[in-house]
Scaffold this motif. Structure first.
Motif, PDB file in Angstrom:
ATOM      1  N   ARG A 520       0.933  -1.135   0.098  1.00 50.66           N
ATOM      2  CA  ARG A 520      -0.080   0.028   0.097  1.00 50.66           C
ATOM      3  C   ARG A 520       0.687   1.238   0.071  1.00 50.66           C
ATOM      4  NH1 ARG A 520      -1.847   3.057   4.143  1.00 50.66           N
ATOM      5  NH2 ARG A 520      -1.139   1.493   5.857  1.00 50.66           N
ATOM      6  N   LEU A 523       2.364   1.811  -3.407  1.00 55.27           N
ATOM      7  CA  LEU A 523       1.499   2.382  -4.343  1.00 55.27           C
ATOM      8  C   LEU A 523       1.081   3.846  -4.156  1.00 55.27           C
ATOM      9  CD1 LEU A 523      -0.519   1.855  -6.641  1.00 55.27           C
ATOM     10  CD2 LEU A 523      -2.021   1.242  -5.099  1.00 55.27           C
ATOM     11  N   GLU A 526       3.858   6.028  -5.252  1.00 50.83           N
ATOM     12  CA  GLU A 526       3.888   6.123  -6.695  1.00 50.83           C
ATOM     13  C   GLU A 526       2.713   7.200  -7.129  1.00 50.83           C
ATOM     14  OE1 GLU A 526       4.380   3.281  -9.723  1.00 50.83           O
ATOM     15  OE2 GLU A 526       4.383   1.851  -8.156  1.00 50.83           O
ATOM     16  N   PHE A 543      -7.216   4.645  -9.222  1.00 50.30           N
ATOM     17  CA  PHE A 543      -5.916   4.242  -8.303  1.00 50.30           C
ATOM     18  C   PHE A 543      -6.509   4.137  -6.913  1.00 50.30           C
ATOM     19  CE2 PHE A 543      -3.462   5.110 -11.844  1.00 50.30           C
ATOM     20  CZ  PHE A 543      -2.151   4.409 -11.566  1.00 50.30           C
ATOM     21  N   LYS A 546      -7.522   0.853  -6.088  1.00 51.21           N
ATOM     22  CA  LYS A 546      -6.386  -0.162  -6.341  1.00 51.21           C
ATOM     23  C   LYS A 546      -6.151  -0.032  -4.720  1.00 51.21           C
ATOM     24  CE  LYS A 546      -3.142  -0.650  -9.087  1.00 51.21           C
ATOM     25  NZ  LYS A 546      -2.115  -0.333  -9.998  1.00 51.21           N
ATOM     26  N   GLU A1451       8.430   0.163 -10.758  1.00 52.59           N
ATOM     27  CA  GLU A1451       8.155   1.234 -10.202  1.00 52.59           C
ATOM     28  C   GLU A1451       8.618   2.679 -11.100  1.00 52.59           C
ATOM     29  OE1 GLU A1451       8.258   3.871  -5.808  1.00 52.59           O
ATOM     30  OE2 GLU A1451       8.809   1.566  -6.019  1.00 52.59           O
TER      31      GLU A1451
END
Length: 1558
Positions: A520, A523, A526, A543, A546, A1451
């Motif tokens: 998590r 993500l 990012e 997103f 996600k 990434e």
């Protein structure tokens, strides 16, 4: 009274001759069975008088030895000392006055009993001994004395009895019979009291002790005995911490005995002893081994062991290696035991004492209960028992905390020693060893493994103490209840595996949850890094889904953990009850005669409570022991690694060569192939030698060999004088720029300036925010590569050494900078001329200027000589030149070209040069000249340009670094506000309660209340049951009694489970809600927020704070509620049985709250200081490992070790008060608990006639276990306050200002909008943030559908802002934009953004599949996607991948090249294909090929769309419909390219610069 003379006990007969005929030694009637107890005179004179004397005589010899050994220098004679001595002598005189008086009586013809001679004589001599000790202590610098304190205290206690007895006698007989002895005794008593008082005061510190010199000494060293025992010396810090948050400067210096200076050498000394011991034993073995090896190897070598039956050499080897392996590794455990064992054993001794004292209170409780059940007993018995209970408890408290203090300090010392040892080792290990453990692993040894030892030492004593406690408890229980105890024990033992299984499961879940959490955070990282792109594409929702999906998994695991947690809480809470239930039930049903009375029941209960702790601790200790043993192995292996041989390079020899290698053969690891072979190099003093060769031919290895970093297999290496070394990858410390250059040398202004000039660093300093005092981040993060390399060179130059080893320092800098450096620094005319220089280089242009060239081929020196000689030989060197010459020229060009592009020179001009140079046409010179001219215009320093971008980064980084440095301040301010004032806090708690759900919060509290009520009910029922034994109707209702007791207990268990379950559910709900709000808000936050807030800060909210809310907070709340209700129910029980107790509650509660406030404020800040000072240790360490070869080359080994030690000591400086604060708290809180015991017992004695024994047992046994809960309640309050701040921080970021709504229902544009693609700007202005200037001013223009518009302008003219306005990343400050007649400011953001297409400047990819990167909402079919890939020239690349569209992007898309990433962005645009396309051209980063591909694709695919291109290269827009020239935020020119060129305005000037027009 007289009858007692007849029945004398044997002891009395023995004492008879001492006491004579008139005095009796022991008279029970006078002592026990009376309301005015007293002891006989003879007993007083003998036992009571001799007890303190015996103590002092036994303790003195050991004490004198101790003083002699640990002498600290003498203390000047002070007033206090004079008084003590004088009183001691007076005491001697008083005692002997008695003695002489007895002689006088003898002369008078009376016959006094012998005791009158013996006692004064003994007392007198003892007083002389005490006086001697007072002086002896002064001479050996002891400021306060425990031995004497005990002696005076005992004397006083023993003198209280005669004190009272003499007054009673005098008042009953109406006069004083023996006036002199009467008077002398009171003199004696007064003097003893004075001595005791003086003994509590402290002497001044001894002369010349370090306490005097220390600016902020730890008061512990000078604290008196009482202060040390009760940790009173800590109070000053607690008060200071309460008044204002503590800072590092408020902390005391570390005690000498705990500092790295003392501790690390102690461990290393033992370790060396151990290693030499093992080595010597190994040598003995090897001699035996060689002998054993010979026979088989002779016969068996050829056949390789195939011949039948005989052992092959391999096997023999194996056998031998086993034989050798046993003693092979030195045992680190033994070393630890030798170094820290003795100190730790003192703590163990205290633990043993404490274990025995624990069991005193249940025995006293038994006596107290039996006292209340008897009618005609003197009341003073009860009070004596109550006070005895109190004293036993106090003694136990003091001893327990002494033990903890010893254990924690040992733990702290072990950690210091381990970190020191690992650090020292890491500086000298060979490269082979370094590769076997990564930097991260070694840092882990330091952080995790050292920490494990620290945690283990605190509980290590439980290994023997827990079984001991269990055995003692069982023994007493057996005495109490007989064999039925075994039933209870069986239940306990059954619960152990149950708990173990739960623990294992929980651990597994924790690992799983960590994985989800990491996923998590990755993500989120990012998303936050690419937030701008997400907004432009309107992809936030995809997103968000996600993140929430991962979060859901995380919460599911948390939920499972919570179920397990509820089970284990139930087991832990119900265990004592279940045990009691089974035991009592079995006890009553086994035998009719067994009656459960109060004494049996409550004594057993208190013993079961004692049992709980060791039974729970044992599994924990064992598991942490297992972990520590793994850590031990890892540390032992690391410390046993091979070390570099310091003598492999000869530093002393005086040969005429500065550097010489003869027949050198070198390898990186002993077992590897040699990397360098047959090396012979001689470098004369003061010459410049270049080392050249292809990549991987051993150039850098040669330098390493000269430094002594490689294993020397054979040959010899001599280096004369000091060495300076510049590695290929510059190594930069996290310090100021100046410190990096000085590197421990003293600062000399003029020399320093010269160095900066030579290394071309002066211009950079002007750019850096703090000049040369700029703090450089870790690994030199805020410097460009070239700057780092130049700092590294400057360090070498400043060190002013004799030999310079330069490992390709010029590769990272630009061409003309490298020329500057070569000319001014390294070359024949440079600053270093006259020094010996060995330069590894790839730059061919410098070779003609060097003295000698060494050509390396595959690890050998193939030729050596000057440039000309080597050219004539036409060997490897000439070959090398031919290969590199072209590249080199081209390379130089590229460097320049890069530079020019930055200034918006077009590429085409340059690419022509490429061809020119290669074809070698005459035009070259012309081109070159113009080229050089352009360069000279730019040539401030080519990196100056780069510096601009660097500057922007470095400022950003600097802010972050500031942030990093400041979080203490910044966040401290925030946190200090929230925690000091009561009001804010309640608000935060309410916020959390709201997140949990108010109804649920109330239900949770109710459940806890019910659970406590059930527990109280069960115990009250038990006390009723025990009262049956008084009325003898036990047998009739045994089943009813057992049944109800069981029912209440089981109800309690179920309620516990329900309450912790509901609590867990509530907490998880809250965590879910808080995270969802935070995420939602962050995705809705306008772009300006992300520009001003460092990402680290936001990530911190998502990781640290959410973690606290997920895991730390629930367990804290659980413990807090648990302890709170236990404490509450204790008070209720005691008050209900003895109402008068309510009077005491208020003052006790007041003290409790006071102590708690002081503790919480101080300990929170100490924890924070500790964690702040911890990270520098590890970062300094990982820095050291990466720069070990540089540190060794400059011979800064010792300095770095010292730096590390200082950092560790800094950290322990805040850790030590942290330990002590817990002890300080413990002693004070337990004192309150002990007071509760005292008052409960005293009031029970007072109400003896009205209370049943059951109730007394109930209230006192409750009081006995309250201490623990009180103690934990304070800790939990403190943790709760620390953790609840997380809720507030998350809340703060969930409520930042949001951007406009994503969708506005009543203003939705039609589905196919925009159909034409007409765009109009009307009087449009915009600014980046409130309070900044306008970036676009009153822009009015209209664009027809399908037009192609190029936007140009100098940097900062507002080109990018145009696009951001179209997408409403910036909201208008005035005017409006309409697209196809729709005002964009009125529709939802997603409706707008999803209808526009952009190809952004930096290609941002997210980790996930390629398919997801193109189409996150899965709107399009696979065929569509493949078609787009075809158009964007990616089809071939993707088709060749085994995963096709499911290709995983790492990434940031790291596994694709920059060009490919750019094409993926193009594919996104093609897939989306709307009527309006914005193309933000990539700057220099992209290669020309890709650029052409993109341009041609756009021309064909977006033929009928409106295209806005922000151009950096004019040739791309020369064929556009119109060009918009912006200048300072206004429209300067707007027309077709040809018209603009004929107008000869700004655009013409730009085109001319680009060489597009003549």
């Amino acid at each position: 009274m007289n009858s007692s003379g007849g029945t004398r006990s044997p002891a009395t007969k023995e004492m008879g001759w001492l006491c004579g005929d008139k005095l009796h030694f022991w008279e029970p009637n006078q002592t026990f069975h009376t309301d005015r107890p007293d002891l006989s005179e003879c007993f007083q004179l003998s036992v009571l008088a001799w007890l303190p004397c015996v103590f002092l005589w036994v303790a003195s010899p050991a004490y004198i030895c101790y003083l002699k050994k640990s002498s600290r220098g003498y203390i000047m004679m002070s007033l206090l000392n004079r008084f003590k001595t004088a009183f001691g002598l007076l005491l001697w005189i008083v005692c002997w006055a008695d003695l002489f008086y007895t002689f006088h009586e003898l002369q008078q013809g009376q016959s006094p009993p012998p005791i009158y001679f013996i006692t004064p004589l003994v007392l007198g001599i003892t007083m002389l001994l005490a006086t001697f000790l007072i002086q002896y202590e002064r001479l050996h610098g002891a400021q306060s004395s425990g031995v004497l304190f005990f002696f005076w205290f005992l004397s006083l206690l023993c003198a209280i009895v005669p004190f009272r007895s003499k007054i009673l006698k005098a008042s009953s007989s109406g006069g004083v019979p023996d006036k002199l002895r009467f008077t002398s005794f009171y003199f004696y008593f007064g003097l003893i009291l004075l001595e005791l008082v003086l003994c509590c005061l402290n002497e001044k510190p001894p002369l010349f002790s370090n306490v005097v010199t220390d600016p902020n000494p730890c008061p512990e060293a000078t604290a008196g005995f009482l202060s040390t025992v009760t940790f009173w010396w800590f109070t000053s810090l607690a008060i200071k911490g309460y008044k204002m948050p503590l800072e590092a400067k408020d902390l005391w210096s570390l005690n000498q005995r705990d500092s790295s200076k003392k501790i690390v050498p102690k461990l290393l000394k033992e370790w060396e002893k151990e290693q030499t011991k093992v080595k010597s034993s190994e040598q003995n073995l090897t001699t035996k081994a060689t002998y054993a090896k010979q026979q088989p190897s002779a016969t068996n070598h050829v056949s390789g062991g195939a011949a039948g039956g005989e052992t092959s050499p391999e096997e023999v080897e194996v056998l031998l290696s086993n034989q050798k392996a046993a003693p092979h590794q030195p045992s680190f455990l033994r070393v630890l035991i030798k170094a820290f064992g003795p100190y730790f054993l003192i703590g163990s001794g205290f633990k043993l004492l404490q274990d025995s004292i624990i069991f005193v209170n249940p025995q006293l409780l038994r006596m107290l209960i039996s006292f209340t059940s008897q009618k005609d007993v003197p009341v003073w018995w009860g009070y004596t028992l109550a006070f005895l209970m109190f004293f036993a408890a106090i003694l136990q408290t003091l001893i327990l905390h002494r033990h903890f203090q010893y254990c924690f300090v040992t733990g702290m010392n072990v950690r210091t020693a381990l970190i020191g040892a690992i650090y020292r080792k890491s500086l000298v290990i060979t490269n082979a060893a370094k590769h076997s453990s990564t930097v991260g692993e070694i840092v882990n040894l330091m952080s995790v493994d050292a920490q494990r030892f620290m945690d283990l030492t605190t509980f290590l004593n439980m290994l023997w103490s827990a079984p001991l406690q269990i055995m003692l408890a069982l023994y007493f229980l057996w005495q109490n209840l007989g064999p039925s105890v075994l039933a209870g024990v069986a239940v306990m033992v059954m619960l152990i595996p149950f708990n173990a299984v739960i623990a294992m499961k929980t651990r597994a879940y924790q690992v799983e949850q960590m994985q989800h959490k990491d996923a998590r955070i990755k993500l989120m990282n990012e998303i936050l890094n690419g937030i701008k792109v997400l907004k432009l594409y309107a992809w936030e929702n995809s997103f968000k889904e996600k993140v929430l999906a991962i979060r859901q998994k995380e919460l599911n695991v948390l939920r499972k953990t919570a179920y397990l947690g509820a089970l284990s809480t139930m087991a832990w809470t119900s265990a004592p009850f279940l045990v009691a239930l089974t035991t009592f039930a079995v006890f009553v049903s086994v035998d009719e005669k067994n009656v459960l009375d109060a004494e049996k029941a409550f004594v057993s209960l208190s013993l079961f409570n004692i049992l709980r702790f060791p039974l729970n601790m044992l599994p924990q200790v064992i598991s942490s022991l297992v972990q520590a043993s793994v850590s031990l192995k890892r540390i032992q292996n690391f410390l046993s690694h091979d070390e570099l041989d310091p003598n492999s390079v000869d530093r002393k020899t005086s040969s005429e060569f500065a550097v010489s290698v003869v027949n050198g053969k070198f390898t990186w690891a002993k077992e590897d192939e040699p990397v360098l072979d047959n090396i012979n190099v001689m470098v004369p003093q003061g010459s410049l030698v270049a080392v050249v060769g292809h990549v991987g031919c051993g150039k850098s290895s040669l330098i390493s060999a000269l430094l002594g970093d490689m294993e020397k297999v054979e040959g010899e290496v001599c280096v004369r004088g000091s060495v300076a070394y510049v590695p290929q990858q510059a190594w930069i410390q996290n310090a100021t720029l100046r410190d990096n250059i000085l590197f421990g040398k003293s600062f000399n202004e003029s020399k320093y300036r010269r160095v900066l000039d030579a290394c071309a660093l002066t211009p950079d300093l002007e750019v850096l925010p703090g000049g040369d005092m700029t703090e450089i981040g870790e690994k030199g993060i805020n410097l460009s590569g070239g700057q780092r390399q130049r700092v590294s060179l400057a360090r070498a130059l400043y060190s002013d050494s004799e030999v310079y080893l330069l490992d390709d320092p010029l590769s990272a800098v630009d061409a003309h900078v490298s020329k500057h450096i070569f000319d001014n620094l390294i070359g024949p005319e440079g600053v270093l001329k006259g020094k010996t220089r060995i330069l590894v280089t790839h730059g061919i242009s410098f070779l003609p200027q060097v003295d000698n060239i060494v050509v390396m081929v595959e690890g050998r020196v193939s030729e050596m000589g000057s440039y000309q000689e080597l050219l004539n030989q036409n060997g490897a060197f000439a070959e090398f030149l031919r290969n590199y010459a072209l590249e080199d020229i081209v390379e130089e060009d590229e460097a320049t070209e890069q530079l020019i592009e930055d200034e918006l020179f077009p590429d085409d001009v340059l690419s022509n040069h490429h061809t020119d140079m290669v074809d070698n046409e005459p035009t070259v010179n012309e081109a070159k000249k113009s080229f050089m001219r352009q360069i000279s215009i730019l040539s401030g320093d080519s990196e100056n340009l780069r510096c601009r971008s660097v500057r922007r980064q470095s400022q950003k980084k600097h802010q972050e670094a500031q942030e990093k440095k400041k979080p203490q301040e910044v966040q401290k301010l925030i946190q200090a506000e929230t925690t000091e004032t009561g009001r804010v806090k309640t608000k935060v708690f309410l916020e959390y309660a709201k997140a949990v759900g108010l109804v649920l919060s109330v239900i949770i509290c109710l459940l806890y209340g019910c659970q406590s009520a059930a527990a109280i009910g069960a115990n009250i029922w038990l006390s009723q049951w025990t009262s049956d034994s008084l009325t003898n109707d036990t047998q009739n209702n045994v089943h009813k009694r057992v049944g109800v007791y069981a029912a209440l207990g089981i109800a309690q268990g179920i309620l516990v489970m329900a309450s912790s379950f509901t609590l867990a559910m509530g907490n998880i709900g809250a965590a879910k809600k808080l995270h969802a709000n935070l995420l939602n808000n962050k995705l809705h936050t306008p772009q300006s927020f992300f520009d001003t807030t460092p990402i680290g800060r936001i990530i911190n909210r998502f990781s640290k704070d959410i973690y606290v809310i997920d895991e730390a907070l629930p367990s804290t709340v659980l413990m807090f509620l648990g302890t709170f209700f236990v404490s509450l129910s204790t008070m209720i029980v005691i008050v209900s049985s003895t109402p008068i107790f309510a009077v005491v509650i208020a003052p006790l509660a007041f003290i409790y709250v006071l102590v708690q406030r002081f503790y919480v404020a101080t300990s929170r800040q100490l924890k924070r200081l500790e964690s702040v000072s911890r990270s520098p240790i590890y970062s300094h360490f990982s820095e050291t490992i990466t720069g070990a070869s540089v540190i060794r080359a400059y011979d800064r080994h010792a300095a770095f070790v010292l730096m590390s030690d200082v950092k560790v000591d800094e950290n322990q400086k805040s850790y030590y008060p942290g330990i002590v604060s817990n002890r300080w708290l413990g002693v004070r809180i337990e004192f309150i608990g002990n007071c509760i015991v005292l008052f409960a017992a005293v009031f029970a004695v007072m109400g003896k006639d009205t209370l049943s024994p059951g109730l007394v047992g109930l209230s006192v046994s409750y009081a006995l276990q309250v201490t623990m809960s009180l103690n934990w309640m304070v800790r939990m309050t403190s943790d709760l306050e620390n953790n609840i701040v997380a809720v507030e921080r998350v809340k703060e970021y969930s409520e930042t200002k949001t951007e406009a709504p994503w969708e506005v229902e009543d203003k939705k544009p039609p589905a196919e909008w925009p159909t034409q693609g007409n765009v109009e700007f009307n009087e449009y202005s915009v600014r980046y943030r409130e309070g900044l200037d306008l970036v676009l001013r009153n822009i009015t223009l209209s664009v027809k559908g399908g037009e192609k518009i190029g936007i140009v302008g100098r940097t900062g003219a507002g080109k990018s802002s145009m696009t951001l306005c179209l997408f409403r990343l910036l909201e208008a400050a005035g005017g409006e934009i309409t697209i196809d007649g729709v005002k964009i400011s009125e529709i939802g953001l997603h409706d707008l953004r999803s209808k526009l297409t952009i190809i952004p400047q930096e290609p941002v990819l997210f980790s996930g599949t390629l398919r997801m990167n193109l189409d996150p909402f899965e709107k399009y079919s696979d065929d569509d996607v493949w078609k787009v890939l075809e158009h964007s020239h990616l089809r071939k690349f993707v088709g060749n991948q085994p995963a096709k569209l499911e290709l995983e992007c790492t990434e940031g898309g790291e596994n694709l090249s920059v060009g490919q990433r750019q094409l993926v962005c193009l594919a996104r645009a093609l897939l989306r294909k709307t009527r309006i396309l914005v193309l933000d051209e990539a700057t220099a980063a992209i290669d020309l090929e890709t650029d052409d591909l993109i341009q041609s694709t756009i021309r064909t695919q977006f033929e009928d769309c409106t295209v806005f291109t922000i151009a950096h290269r004019l040739n791309t827009i020369m064929d556009y419909t119109r060009v918009l020239v912006l200048d300072k935020g206004q429209i300067a020119e707007f027309d077709t390219p040809t018209n603009l060129i004929s107008k000869r305005g700004i655009f013409y000037g730009m085109a001319k610069d680009a060489g597009l027009v003549q």
